[in-house]
Design an enzyme around this catalytic site. Structure first.
Site, PDB file in Angstrom:
ATOM      1  N   LYS A  22       0.833  -1.221   0.000  1.00  0.00           N
ATOM      2  CA  LYS A  22       0.000   0.000   0.000  1.00  0.00           C
ATOM      3  C   LYS A  22       0.858   1.257   0.000  1.00  0.00           C
ATOM      4  O   LYS A  22       0.624   2.177  -0.786  1.00  0.00           O
ATOM      5  CB  LYS A  22      -0.900  -0.009   1.240  1.00  0.00           C
ATOM      6  CG  LYS A  22      -1.514   1.330   1.598  1.00  0.00           C
ATOM      7  CD  LYS A  22      -2.349   1.254   2.846  1.00  0.00           C
ATOM      8  CE  LYS A  22      -1.641   1.416   4.168  1.00  0.00           C
ATOM      9  NZ  LYS A  22      -1.272   2.792   4.555  1.00  0.00           N
ATOM     10  N   ARG A 124       1.267  14.723  13.163  1.00  0.00           N
ATOM     11  CA  ARG A 124       1.668  14.526  11.775  1.00  0.00           C
ATOM     12  C   ARG A 124       1.610  15.794  10.920  1.00  0.00           C
ATOM     13  O   ARG A 124       0.826  15.905   9.972  1.00  0.00           O
ATOM     14  CB  ARG A 124       0.836  13.396  11.149  1.00  0.00           C
ATOM     15  CG  ARG A 124       0.960  12.110  11.930  1.00  0.00           C
ATOM     16  CD  ARG A 124       0.190  10.980  11.322  1.00  0.00           C
ATOM     17  NE  ARG A 124       0.856  10.408  10.168  1.00  0.00           N
ATOM     18  CZ  ARG A 124       0.362   9.429   9.425  1.00  0.00           C
ATOM     19  NH1 ARG A 124      -0.819   8.937   9.693  1.00  0.00           N
ATOM     20  NH2 ARG A 124       1.025   8.966   8.398  1.00  0.00           N
ATOM     21  N   ARG A 401      -8.388  -0.628   5.078  1.00  0.00           N
ATOM     22  CA  ARG A 401      -7.504   0.386   4.466  1.00  0.00           C
ATOM     23  C   ARG A 401      -6.173  -0.223   4.059  1.00  0.00           C
ATOM     24  O   ARG A 401      -5.504   0.295   3.171  1.00  0.00           O
ATOM     25  CB  ARG A 401      -7.229   1.525   5.461  1.00  0.00           C
ATOM     26  CG  ARG A 401      -8.468   2.310   5.795  1.00  0.00           C
ATOM     27  CD  ARG A 401      -8.109   3.460   6.682  1.00  0.00           C
ATOM     28  NE  ARG A 401      -7.193   4.374   5.982  1.00  0.00           N
ATOM     29  CZ  ARG A 401      -6.767   5.527   6.460  1.00  0.00           C
ATOM     30  NH1 ARG A 401      -7.168   5.914   7.628  1.00  0.00           N
ATOM     31  NH2 ARG A 401      -5.942   6.273   5.765  1.00  0.00           N
TER      32      ARG A 401
HETATM   33  C1  EPZ Z   1       4.481   6.912   6.201  1.00  0.00           C
HETATM   34  O1  EPZ Z   1       3.739   7.975   6.787  1.00  0.00           O
HETATM   35  C2  EPZ Z   1       3.563   5.731   6.131  1.00  0.00           C
HETATM   36  N1  EPZ Z   1       2.411   6.094   5.302  1.00  0.00           N
HETATM   37  C3  EPZ Z   1       3.139   5.345   7.527  1.00  0.00           C
HETATM   38  O2  EPZ Z   1       2.333   4.182   7.429  1.00  0.00           O
HETATM   39  C4  EPZ Z   1       4.376   5.030   8.363  1.00  0.00           C
HETATM   40  O3  EPZ Z   1       3.980   4.742   9.685  1.00  0.00           O
HETATM   41  C5  EPZ Z   1       5.332   6.217   8.345  1.00  0.00           C
HETATM   42  O4  EPZ Z   1       5.638   6.578   6.971  1.00  0.00           O
HETATM   43  C6  EPZ Z   1       6.644   5.951   9.063  1.00  0.00           C
HETATM   44  O5  EPZ Z   1       7.274   4.835   8.504  1.00  0.00           O
HETATM   45  C7  EPZ Z   1       2.520   6.013   3.970  1.00  0.00           C
HETATM   46  O6  EPZ Z   1       3.550   5.681   3.414  1.00  0.00           O
HETATM   47  C8  EPZ Z   1       1.310   6.349   3.184  1.00  0.00           C
HETATM   48  P1  EPZ Z   1       6.606  10.362   8.070  1.00  0.00           P
HETATM   49  P2  EPZ Z   1       4.276   9.469   6.703  1.00  0.00           P
HETATM   50  O7  EPZ Z   1       6.437  11.605   7.282  1.00  0.00           O
HETATM   51  O8  EPZ Z   1       4.976   9.659   5.431  1.00  0.00           O
HETATM   52  C9  EPZ Z   1       6.964  13.703  11.440  1.00  0.00           C
HETATM   53  C10 EPZ Z   1       0.528   2.751   8.005  1.00  0.00           C
HETATM   54  O9  EPZ Z   1       0.034   2.198   9.035  1.00  0.00           O
HETATM   55  N2  EPZ Z   1       6.846  14.688  10.359  1.00  0.00           N
HETATM   56  O10 EPZ Z   1       7.809   9.517   7.847  1.00  0.00           O
HETATM   57  O11 EPZ Z   1       3.148  10.357   7.046  1.00  0.00           O
HETATM   58  C11 EPZ Z   1       5.664  12.948  11.677  1.00  0.00           C
HETATM   59  O12 EPZ Z   1       4.761  13.681  12.446  1.00  0.00           O
HETATM   60  C12 EPZ Z   1       1.091   4.121   8.101  1.00  0.00           C
HETATM   61  O13 EPZ Z   1       0.538   2.212   6.882  1.00  0.00           O
HETATM   62  C13 EPZ Z   1       7.026  16.027  10.625  1.00  0.00           C
HETATM   63  O14 EPZ Z   1       7.293  16.440  11.754  1.00  0.00           O
HETATM   64  O15 EPZ Z   1       5.305   9.437   7.899  1.00  0.00           O
HETATM   65  C14 EPZ Z   1       6.135  11.679  12.307  1.00  0.00           C
HETATM   66  O16 EPZ Z   1       6.313  11.875  13.665  1.00  0.00           O
HETATM   67  C15 EPZ Z   1       0.647   4.996   9.152  1.00  0.00           C
HETATM   68  N3  EPZ Z   1       6.886  16.931   9.600  1.00  0.00           N
HETATM   69  C16 EPZ Z   1       7.495  11.442  11.642  1.00  0.00           C
HETATM   70  O17 EPZ Z   1       7.889  12.705  11.091  1.00  0.00           O
HETATM   71  C17 EPZ Z   1       6.601  16.526   8.319  1.00  0.00           C
HETATM   72  O18 EPZ Z   1       6.493  17.392   7.434  1.00  0.00           O
HETATM   73  C18 EPZ Z   1       7.498  10.406  10.533  1.00  0.00           C
HETATM   74  O19 EPZ Z   1       6.483  10.708   9.592  1.00  0.00           O
HETATM   75  C19 EPZ Z   1       6.447  15.153   8.057  1.00  0.00           C
HETATM   76  C20 EPZ Z   1       6.567  14.247   9.099  1.00  0.00           C
END
Ligand code: EPZ
Length: 421
Positions: A22, A124, A401
């Site tokens: 996904k 997030r 999902r």
């Molecule tokens: C991706 O989310 C995945 N989703 C998530 O999968 C996964 O848990 C996550 O990466 C971490 O591996 C998809 O790929 C669609 P991040 P993403 O940006 O990209 C902070 C699942 O169950 N952050 O790496 O949203 C954020 O708040 C899911 O399939 C900022 O501060 O994750 C978090 O604490 C849920 N500012 C951390 O970084 C930003 O601009 C990691 O988030 C972006 C992120």
């Protein structure tokens, strides 16, 4: 609303085919906005999040075609962008909708995307996505719950330094950089396998991409990108989940069409707690190694560390292990919502801030439970498979999902599982 009923206690046996990932499919789908030629994707899982992304792309002007009789094949063609706005109603259903921001502003010089807001696992924010686009010459405005990125003369390559290796920000910026003028460097990039898959796709479309899988990416945009055909990589989180389902029930399951190395640090942690993973030609066989599972500590980390998306499932496993386990979540600030539900099934879990101490209890008991996100829901499924008696899992839409045909796949392995309306 659908519920899932599970009668626990059956060791799972047999073969399960792992679906396409996904989290790789979603950014790859967004890449169709970068070209007016067809993008042919294979191994696309049939999931609610994929349907949500398809709906959003259609609103933006993409024609989506599923090949009849060819499950998993999806052709996306965006001859003309008809709208540059990703509306609230679609974005609120799925945060990954924000991945259209980069490609839209790169192609059209403007994109307006509803701010995703917080969700069950954390606040997030998308500040890293926006700062990266600014470094590529876009101006960013926030108003009325929407972010508008503008680059009327097109994006220019730039140097981006990510404060933390955000998966989504890395993907959004890779998509944008592929149509920007000149070279872009992304430092502190995410290294997840889904990033590598996106790099392969963008290269096949005509962008120059180097360094995927490392913290530094070099991308040189093309004036024009072309369509291509691409098979999405297998879902490492689904594979890890079924491996743990085999182990928690004391069964033995062949995982077909998956790649062990994509599990990163989870491989060693599973081995340490007593889950045997034997490699096969196109996957692995998961079973419980001799004796009971043992309590093992884990800390979630970006890839190749232990994936946050496997943390809830691992907690379910640790609930029935011998000894204690300290599980520390470092990626999201609120990703222990499954702990109180597991406790309702007899687990002994104490949460202190970002760590959860799980004292193994040997047996769990069935109970009505509900979960707040995808991985939390599936951890309850794992717990239910091992529990005495019946568990009723509510809010099944979370599972839909991200887990393709979960009750059919588990049912084929012998689980007593049914979905009721
Ligand atoms: C991706 O989310 C995945 N989703 C998530 O999968 C996964 O848990 C996550 O990466 C971490 O591996 C998809 O790929 C669609 P991040 P993403 O940006 O990209 C902070 C699942 O169950 N952050 O790496 O949203 C954020 O708040 C899911 O399939 C900022 O501060 O994750 C978090 O604490 C849920 N500012 C951390 O970084 C930003 O601009 C990691 O988030 C972006 C992120």
């Amino acid at each position: 609303m659908d519920r899932i009923l599970i009668e626990g206690g059956v060791p799972l046996e047999g073969l399960v085919t792992i679906s396409g990932a996904k989290n790789a499919a979603l950014p790859l789908m967004a890449a169709c906005l970068l070209t007016d030629e067809p993008l042919e994707l294979e191994n696309v899982p049939d999931l609610a999040d994929i349907a949500s992304m398809q709906r959003l792309l259609q609103v933006l002007g993409v024609e989506a075609r599923h090949l009849p009789g060819a499950p998993g094949k999806l052709t996306l063609t965006c001859e003309n962008v008809l709208s540059t706005t990703a509306p609230y109603d679609l974005v609120r259903r799925m945060r990954a909708s924000v991945l259209v921001l980069g490609p839209l502003v790169a192609r059209e010089g403007i994109a307006r995307v509803s701010l995703p807001g917080g969700c069950a696992i954390g606040t997030r924010p998308i500040d890293l996505h926006l700062a990266g686009l600014e470094a590529m010459g876009a101006t960013i405005e926030l108003a009325d719950g929407y972010v508008t990125a503008k680059a009327p003369g097109g994006l220019k390559g730039g140097i981006v330094r990510l404060r933390s290796p955000s998966v989504g920000a890395t993907e959004n910026l890779m998509l944008a950089a592929s149509l920007a003028k000149g070279p872009t460097e992304i430092h502190g990039a995410a290294r997840e396998p889904e990033i590598v898959d996106l790099a392969h796709l963008l290269r096949a479309m005509g962008a120059s991409v180097e360094g995927e899988g490392s913290p530094t990416l070099h991308i040189t945009g093309a004036d024009r990108l072309s369509g291509t055909r691409h098979a999405i990589l297998p879902d490492r989180i689904e594979a890890g989940t079924y491996a743990m389902a085999a182990a928690i029930t004391g069964g033995r399951v062949t995982l077909q069409s998956c790649r062990t190395e994509l599990l990163g640090a989870a491989i060693a942690k599973l081995a340490e707690c007593g889950v045997a993973l034997e490699p096969t030609e196109d996957g692995m066989i998961a079973s419980r190694a001799n004796g009971p599972l043992k309590g093992v500590d884990v800390i979630t980390q970006p890839f190749p560390g232990f994936a946050t998306d496997l943390q809830a499932q691992f907690m379910a496993l640790m609930c029935v292990a011998e000894g204690a386990s300290m599980i520390t979540e470092t990626i999201f600030e609120n990703r222990f919502m499954h702990a109180p539900e597991l406790t309702r099934m007899g687990a002994n879990i104490t949460v202190h801030g970002s760590s959860a101490l799980v004292r193994g209890v040997g047996r769990l008991t069935g109970a009505p439970v509900m979960a707040t996100d995808l991985r939390a829901s599936v951890s309850l499924v794992l717990a239910a498979l091992a529990a005495d008696g019946q568990t009723e899992i509510n809010r099944v839409y979370h599972l839909d999902r991200g887990y393709e045909q979960i009750e059919r796949k588990l049912g084929n392995l012998g689980a007593r599982i049914e979905r009721v309306a």
